[in-house]
Design an enzyme around this catalytic site. Structure first.
Site, mmCIF file in Angstrom:
data_model
loop_
_atom_site.group_PDB
_atom_site.id
_atom_site.type_symbol
_atom_site.label_atom_id
_atom_site.label_comp_id
_atom_site.label_asym_id
_atom_site.label_seq_id
_atom_site.Cartn_x
_atom_site.Cartn_y
_atom_site.Cartn_z
ATOM 1 N N SER A 64 0.162 1.991 -17.923
ATOM 2 C CA SER A 64 0.579 1.745 -16.539
ATOM 3 C C SER A 64 -0.513 1.962 -15.500
ATOM 4 O O SER A 64 -0.274 1.726 -14.313
ATOM 5 C CB SER A 64 1.785 2.616 -16.198
ATOM 6 O OG SER A 64 2.953 2.112 -16.805
ATOM 7 N N LYS A 67 -1.173 -0.827 -13.099
ATOM 8 C CA LYS A 67 -0.474 -1.021 -11.822
ATOM 9 C C LYS A 67 -1.356 -0.747 -10.611
ATOM 10 O O LYS A 67 -1.003 -1.130 -9.493
ATOM 11 C CB LYS A 67 0.787 -0.158 -11.790
ATOM 12 C CG LYS A 67 1.841 -0.644 -12.779
ATOM 13 C CD LYS A 67 2.984 0.336 -12.937
ATOM 14 C CE LYS A 67 3.975 -0.202 -13.972
ATOM 15 N NZ LYS A 67 4.653 0.858 -14.712
ATOM 16 N N SER A 125 6.236 4.820 -11.449
ATOM 17 C CA SER A 125 5.627 3.809 -12.318
ATOM 18 C C SER A 125 6.631 2.741 -12.717
ATOM 19 O O SER A 125 6.726 2.342 -13.879
ATOM 20 C CB SER A 125 5.017 4.465 -13.565
ATOM 21 O OG SER A 125 4.097 3.612 -14.198
#
Length: 291
Positions: A64, A67, A125
């Site tokens: 993640s 992101k 997240s």
């Protein structure tokens, strides 16, 4: 005789003081830390000077931490309106149900602002928030085309930064075998993203409660989103930026802190646990500030 001895003592003491040896403490060398993560990198964010490396240029899955680029692409949109509302689609909910990733628990039919989606993206997240942003800012008549377009923008942004060891095939880090970067490159992506004031505000926020608009027009107070970056509470001067994890990525963390006007920013990839990645980052930042 006593006078001669006293004079000799004075001379000897003076010589020692001049040489800087009397009572002197040997300089303590700063030892490069050992970390659990397979790869790591840190630099002085102001000068770009490298402070720490461990397999810093080896491609690895990013989880993640992807992101960060998702947010960077959104914030780079021309005429961006952070208060524009996005209606949460069933497809976003279906996506997180199918993949079981981290999510912001967005409610189908609710209208959520772009600003709120950025908090939902970066704090808990949220892969549902990532999907909503990719769908909003990609181009095409169908969601699949818009998502593909958005991922293309992520790769263009990487190319523009000169990051030849970085590639994205997803908007959230749930890759299909071609979602990778390096500790050095992720650090550079984060450094670039941190130039944006909205990004800086979001990633240093420990908790955020969004108020969305329901299908009936009422206000819904969402459950508070808490930042998964524990360093914001445990490390003095921490200012961001993003955690990541996954079966292939293991435990990742892109981190930054400012002390005494100096900002150390860096990345650890494929650490062994959440506590280990935070310990790795702490060691690296302590080392970076000591240099």
């Amino acid at each position: 005789m006593r006078l001669r001895r006293a004079a000799a003592t004075v001379i000897t003491t003076g010589a020692l003081l001049a040489a800087g040896t009397l009572g002197a403490t040997p300089a303590t060398a700063v030892t490069k830390p050992t970390i659990a993560a397979v790869g790591g990198y840190a630099m002085n964010n102001g000068t770009g000077t490298t402070l720490y490396t461990k397999a810093a240029d080896t491609r690895r899955s990013t989880g993640s931490t992807t992101k960060i680029m998702t947010a960077k692409v959104v914030l780079a949109q021309s005429n961006l309106n952070l208060d524009a509302k996005v209606t949460i689609q069933k497809a976003y909910s279906d996506y997180v149900v199918a993949n079981k990733p981290s999510q912001a628990h967005l409610i189908v039919g609710d209208k959520v602002t772009v600003r709120q989606l950025l908090y939902g993206l970066m704090l808990p997240s949220g892969c549902d928030a990532a999907y909503a942003l990719a769908d909003k800012y990609g181009s095409g008549s169908q969601a699949a085309a818009r998502v593909k377009s958005f991922i293309g923008k992520m790769n263009t942004a990487a190319t523009n930064l000169g990051l030849h060891n970085t590639h994205f095939d997803s908007f959230d880090g749930i890759g299909n075998g071609a979602n990778y970067s390096t500790p050095r490159h992720l650090t550079k992506i984060a450094s670039s993203a941190m130039k944006n004031s909205t990004f800086r505000t979001v990633v240093k926020t420990k908790a955020y409660t969004a108020k969305t608009v329901t299908k009936t027009g009422s206000i819904r107070t969402m459950d508070t989103w808490k930042n998964t970056n524990g360093l914001l509470s445990s490390y003095s001067g921490a200012i961001g930026v993003k955690t990541g994890s996954g079966p292939e990525a293991k435990y990742c963390l892109v981190f930054a802190a400012t002390r005494g006007g100096k900002t150390v920013i860096g990345t650890v990839l494929a650490s062994t646990s959440i506590p280990a990645r935070e310990s790795d980052a702490t060691k690296i930042m302590n080392y970076g500030f000591a240099l």
